[in-house]
Design a protein around this motif. Structure first.
Motif, PDB file in Angstrom:
ATOM      1  N   GLU A 190      -8.098  21.343  37.124  1.00  0.00           N
ATOM      2  CA  GLU A 190      -8.504  21.784  35.798  1.00  0.00           C
ATOM      3  C   GLU A 190      -7.940  23.181  35.408  1.00  0.00           C
ATOM      4  O   GLU A 190      -7.501  23.283  34.430  1.00  0.00           O
ATOM      5  N   ARG A 219      -4.487  22.329  34.407  1.00  0.00           N
ATOM      6  CA  ARG A 219      -4.362  22.017  33.130  1.00  0.00           C
ATOM      7  C   ARG A 219      -4.459  23.002  32.151  1.00  0.00           C
ATOM      8  O   ARG A 219      -3.786  23.130  31.126  1.00  0.00           O
ATOM      9  N   LYS A 220      -5.617  23.978  32.353  1.00  0.00           N
ATOM     10  CA  LYS A 220      -5.480  25.115  31.467  1.00  0.00           C
ATOM     11  C   LYS A 220      -4.339  26.061  31.470  1.00  0.00           C
ATOM     12  O   LYS A 220      -3.857  26.283  30.304  1.00  0.00           O
ATOM     13  N   ARG A 252     -13.049  20.405  25.489  1.00  0.00           N
ATOM     14  CA  ARG A 252     -13.662  19.646  26.847  1.00  0.00           C
ATOM     15  C   ARG A 252     -14.956  20.146  27.022  1.00  0.00           C
ATOM     16  O   ARG A 252     -15.515  18.865  27.750  1.00  0.00           O
ATOM     17  N   ASP A 253     -15.711  21.024  26.699  1.00  0.00           N
ATOM     18  CA  ASP A 253     -16.916  21.343  26.894  1.00  0.00           C
ATOM     19  C   ASP A 253     -18.050  20.815  25.533  1.00  0.00           C
ATOM     20  O   ASP A 253     -18.993  21.079  25.772  1.00  0.00           O
ATOM     21  N   ASN A 254     -17.148  20.273  24.751  1.00  0.00           N
ATOM     22  CA  ASN A 254     -17.879  19.869  23.469  1.00  0.00           C
ATOM     23  C   ASN A 254     -18.467  20.876  22.742  1.00  0.00           C
ATOM     24  O   ASN A 254     -19.684  20.642  22.275  1.00  0.00           O
ATOM     25  N   THR A 304      -0.497  19.711  23.583  1.00  0.00           N
ATOM     26  CA  THR A 304      -1.166  18.637  24.589  1.00  0.00           C
ATOM     27  C   THR A 304      -0.037  17.881  25.258  1.00  0.00           C
ATOM     28  O   THR A 304      -0.032  17.571  26.695  1.00  0.00           O
ATOM     29  N   TYR A 317      -8.679  24.119  24.152  1.00  0.00           N
ATOM     30  CA  TYR A 317      -8.702  23.094  25.195  1.00  0.00           C
ATOM     31  C   TYR A 317     -10.198  22.947  25.992  1.00  0.00           C
ATOM     32  O   TYR A 317     -10.765  22.022  25.764  1.00  0.00           O
TER      33      TYR A 317
END
Length: 242
Positions: free
Chosen positions: A25, A28-29, A136-138, A202, A132
């Motif tokens: 993670e 990715r960030k 990811r966390d909606n 992305t 992002y």
């Protein structure tokens, strides 16, 4: 006007004592963050009619021990990436007025435009990371929820330091600097939020994570962005026909 400069936008994360999933993670960030810078440098400058600048992405694999500073080159390692190059302003002058005193009106406008573009491109990295994380966390994201000061929580501390150096060179008045920061922050926020630009970010982040060598060269980055743009355009065309 074509300026080249070594432009480091990097950030070290403490990877120690975290799980494999957490390592992935973090990688990715970082990839999203650096892709935000790179896409703004290439597509953002292009959209503004600014000249192309050289840049590339360095990838440094790290194992679980963040103390290691060697290029380990193992497929299981975790990555820290950084963009090098990409600024239109070669070196910051003592003041904008001093730098442009002998310029024509058109040249002054072009120089100021380059100043502003560099600032937007710096802000695009942490804003991409913030977007992002929110997706990811909606969670919702807006300029009010993620303001300029919040960017330090998205790897933006060094970016903000450079932005402030630009603004101090650019504008004498603290009040006017704050207004200009707000203006350029909103421009960067809108750039990152634009659907084609976010798709490009992305796509490039995926390429960074998949890359097997230590450098992604400028032409290879451009190929990724151009081919990704063509695929998205083709997909939208097919959708409109359907």
């Amino acid at each position: 006007m074509h300026y080249l400069i070594r432009f480091f936008m990097n950030r070290t994360h403490n990877l120690k004592n975290t799980s494999q999933l957490a390592h992935q993670e973090i990688s990715r960030k970082i990839a999203i963050h650096e892709a935000g810078h790179a896409v703004a440098i290439y597509l953002g400058n292009q959209q503004k009619g600014l000249p192309p600048v050289f840049f590339q992405i360095f990838i440094k694999p790290l194992n679980k021990d963040v103390q290691s500073s060697e290029f380990l080159g193992k497929s299981s390692d975790h990555y820290i990436a950084k963009v090098e190059g990409g600024r239109l302003i070669h070196t910051l002058p003592s003041s904008l007025d001093q730098a442009t005193k002998d310029f024509s009106t058109a040249q002054k406008h072009a120089y100021q435009h380059a100043f502003e573009a560099d600032i937007i491109n710096l802000l695009a990295g942490p804003l991409a990371e913030a977007r992002y994380v929110s997706l990811r966390d909606n969670e919702p994201i807006s300029p009010e929820l993620v303001n300029v000061n919040a960017l330090q929580y998205y790897g933006g501390s060094s970016d903000l330091e450079i932005v402030n150096e630009y603004l101090e060179c650019f504008i004498d008045s603290a009040e006017l600097r704050e207004r200009k920061m707000t203006e350029l922050f909103l421009a960067a926020f809108n750039f990152v939020s634009d659907r084609p630009n976010w798709h490009a970010i992305t796509t490039l982040a995926d390429a960074i994570l998949a890359h097997q060598e230590n450098i992604i060269k400028c032409n290879d980055i451009i190929d990724v962005l151009e081919s990704g743009g063509r695929r998205m355009a083709a997909s939208q065309s097919l959708a409109s026909i359907g």
